[in-house]
Design an enzyme around this catalytic site. Structure first.
Site, short mmCIF file in Angstrom:
data_model
loop_
_atom_site.label_atom_id
_atom_site.label_comp_id
_atom_site.label_asym_id
_atom_site.label_seq_id
_atom_site.Cartn_x
_atom_site.Cartn_y
_atom_site.Cartn_z
N HIS A 68 0.80 -1.23 0.00
CA HIS A 68 0.00 0.00 0.00
C HIS A 68 0.84 1.28 0.00
CE1 HIS A 68 -3.73 -2.08 0.33
NE2 HIS A 68 -3.49 -2.60 1.52
N ALA A 69 2.13 1.18 0.34
CA ALA A 69 2.92 2.41 0.45
C ALA A 69 3.06 3.09 -0.91
CB ALA A 69 4.29 2.09 1.05
#
Lengths: 386, 214
Positions: free
Chosen positions: A134-135
């Site tokens: 998700h980063a």
């Protein structure tokens, strides 16, 4: 029998630790490693410790300013004023000591896996601490500080100019990785996940197909809530062989989040342990058919750290090392060691008794809808029947 | 939001004398469907792709003089009563006008001068963005009584939980006296939030599409 597989592991992975009540808990890796050992699946020479990723490697994907903020914040007792704008210090990604070091060890683990496979020292490698999909390039999100998947892909592109097939079967959309390579026709990102109509991050629609030169090279199959094993595997097995024939990758990177399980507290796909044997099985087979075996696997989501994660990732490792496991009781020593620490009753066996899982009505309609979704998802993707 | 925020400022136009053939080329070349017709800087009409197609001969029955049509000027087929918008009109008004009059676009006039155009796809795009995902987030639906103060009570819980709301929509429900508040919240783990809302007696609608209530 190919046992040329490596597990990238160190107990130091557990230094990526937000706080006691946080759902993302790398202590799940200690349980997993212990279960692999109790089942006799690990030889000493199978395990390689992770290295730290360098700043330059992290900067293949992330902004330098973001990296510096993560480092400073990890060495500061107070919340720095600039942290909030980088998504740090939120409910999802609280700050913790040595955040940069802990995160770059996870990234380094995935790069270590890449190195071993691409240098031919191993055919396959598994970094269970990785999968922080998700980063974003300048922002922490969804429990993820640095995106080891994106960095590993950028590293594969830069150092080996490899065509990368990224397969993400986490219950959440692999948004960070998708956006990082949205315009790149040499990276095919495939994400099968629970629809974002309710679930985080909300993206991963069929219509997100890539842009410019990369159009068609992002494939998303958003599944309905309560999909269950049969429909999940039907979609997965139909999709992957077509894509790999069309795309012809040099290497496969799989993100193996195991939060699609019915016990997972954050999601609603209601699958059983069965899929965590079948998902890596096909990936493994395709890697041998198309990529001379080159397969790198990373972990990902998995928030029932007692009942789901250890079994799921043990199954992955057993598949990777050609030590297939049929259903059996879990080793008594493992159960004894961990039962006291767990709030949940640990499962007695390796696979689930389907009677223990909730019964889902409307199975037929959901499977039908998933089939239609798959068909639309494939419309502009590189694919080939033969 | 106002029209000036979403209108296209570069407008492809024609003169009344422009031939139908040239107008067709312009539509195809620019991949558009509407051409405002100007006399000097005054808007005198509009032609759409449908007007042009109606004017063309059948593609199935060929006649020797078919190409004659292409040489005629657009003034022969243009609509002279043009429905327009002003840059300061609200988007919802433009949407309603387009919907009510069943037109595909609105030329935007300011002081009688053509300054832009909005089409039905611009308006739809606007809606897509409004309901869409601009940040990684989860969705929560809360059913509340239809009375003053409920929104503040619910958002008070969000503040208490320290969770940022990226967007929200209020929709009516079939149940009288109630409405649905639909929030996009910037968190992957909605459990603490849901627990807090339920503690305060709110009804959180779960993703029940599969038929089971969680």
């Amino acid at each position: 029998m190919s046992r040329r597989s490596r597990l990238i592991y160190s107990p130091d992975y557990a230094t990526y630790y937000f706080h006691d009540e946080h759902p993302f808990n790398q202590r799940r890796l200690l349980l997993t490693y212990d279960l692999m050992q109790a089942l006799g699946l690990l030889r000493k020479e199978d395990v390689t410790p992770p290295r730290y990723a360098t700043d330059d490697e992290i900067a293949l994907v992330h902004d330098r300013q973001y990296l510096e903020t993560v480092r400073k914040q990890g060495h500061s007792k107070q919340l720095l004023p600039q942290s909030a704008s980088y998504g740090l210090g939120t409910e999802d990604v609280p700050c913790f000591p040595n955040m940069h070091e802990a995160s770059s060890l996870i990234v380094g683990g995935s790069l270590q896996a890449v190195d071993l496979v691409m240098n031919g020292e191993a055919e396959h490698a598994f970094n269970p601490a990785g999968g922080l999909h998700h980063a974003f390039n300048g922002r922490a999100s969804g429990f993820c500080v640095y995106n080891d998947c994106s960095i590993a892909i950028a590293y594969l592109r830069k150092k080996w100019n490899a065509r990368v097939l990224y397969i993400d079967t986490d219950a959440h959309h692999g948004d960070g990785v998708q956006w990082a390579f949205y315009d790149d026709p040499n990276v095919l990102t495939v994400s099968i996940h629970e629809t974002g109509k309710f679930l985080f991050p909300g993206t991963g629609e069929i219509t997100e197909r890539g842009t410019g030169q990369g159009y068609g090279y992002s494939v998303n199959v958003p599944l309905d809530a309560f999909t269950e094993d049969e429909s999940f595997l039907e979609v997965y097995r139909d999709l992957l062989p077509k894509l790999i024939r069309g795309f012809k990758p040099d290497v496969i990177l799989t993100q193996n989040g195991c939060d699609a399980h019915a016990y997972d507290p954050l999601t609603h796909l209601s699958c059983s342990m069965q899929i965590y044997q079948q998902i890596p099985r096909l990936a493994h087979q395709l890697a041998h058919e198309w990529c001379q075996g080159r397969w790198i696997a990373v972990g990902g989501g998995g928030y029932d750290i007692w009942r789901v994660v250890p079994r799921a990732w043990t199954l992955l490792w057993s598949e990777m090392t050609d030590q297939p496991l049929s259903d059996r009781p879990l080793p008594a020593e493992w159960l004894q060691r961990w039962q006291d620490k767990s709030e949940e009753q640990l499962p007695a066996r390796l696979f689930d008794n389907l009677a223990d899982l909730p019964v889902i009505p409307r199975r037929k309609e959901i499977s039908e809808k998933n089939r239609v979704t798959l068909e639309r998802a494939l419309m502009y993707a590189p694919q080939s029947e033969k | 939001m106002r029209i000036e925020e979403i209108m296209r400022r570069r407008v492809v136009t024609v003169a009344a004398e422009t031939t139908i053939g040239d107008a067709l080329q312009l539509l195809r070349g620019n991949r558009i469907r509407h051409l405002p017709v100007l006399a000097g800087d005054k808007l005198v009409g509009i032609v759409s792709d449908r007007d042009l197609r109606d004017a063309l001969p059948s593609s199935l029955l060929a006649h020797d003089d078919d190409s004659e049509v292409l040489k005629k000027s657009v003034s022969a087929i243009m609509k002279r009563e043009v429905i327009t918008a002003h840059p300061l009109d609200f988007i919802q008004d433009a949407a309603k006008t387009i919907y009510d009059y069943k037109v595909g676009s609105l030329p935007v006039l300011e002081g009688g001068r053509l300054v832009g155009i909005v089409t039905e796809s611009d308006i739809l795009n606007c809606l897509v963005e409004l309901f869409g995902v601009n940040r990684p987030s989860s969705v929560l639906e809360v059913k509340v009584e239809d009375r003053a103060g409920t929104l503040a009570e619910v958002s008070g819980v969000f503040r208490e939980a320290g969770v940022n709301v990226c967007s929200m929509v209020i929709t009516p429900t079939a149940e009288p006296g109630h409405k649905i508040l639909l929030f996009r919240v910037q968190t992957i783990d909605t459990r603490p939030l849901v627990a807090k809302l339920r503690e305060h007696g709110f009804h959180v609608v779960a993703p029940t599409e599969g038929g089971v209530q969680s």
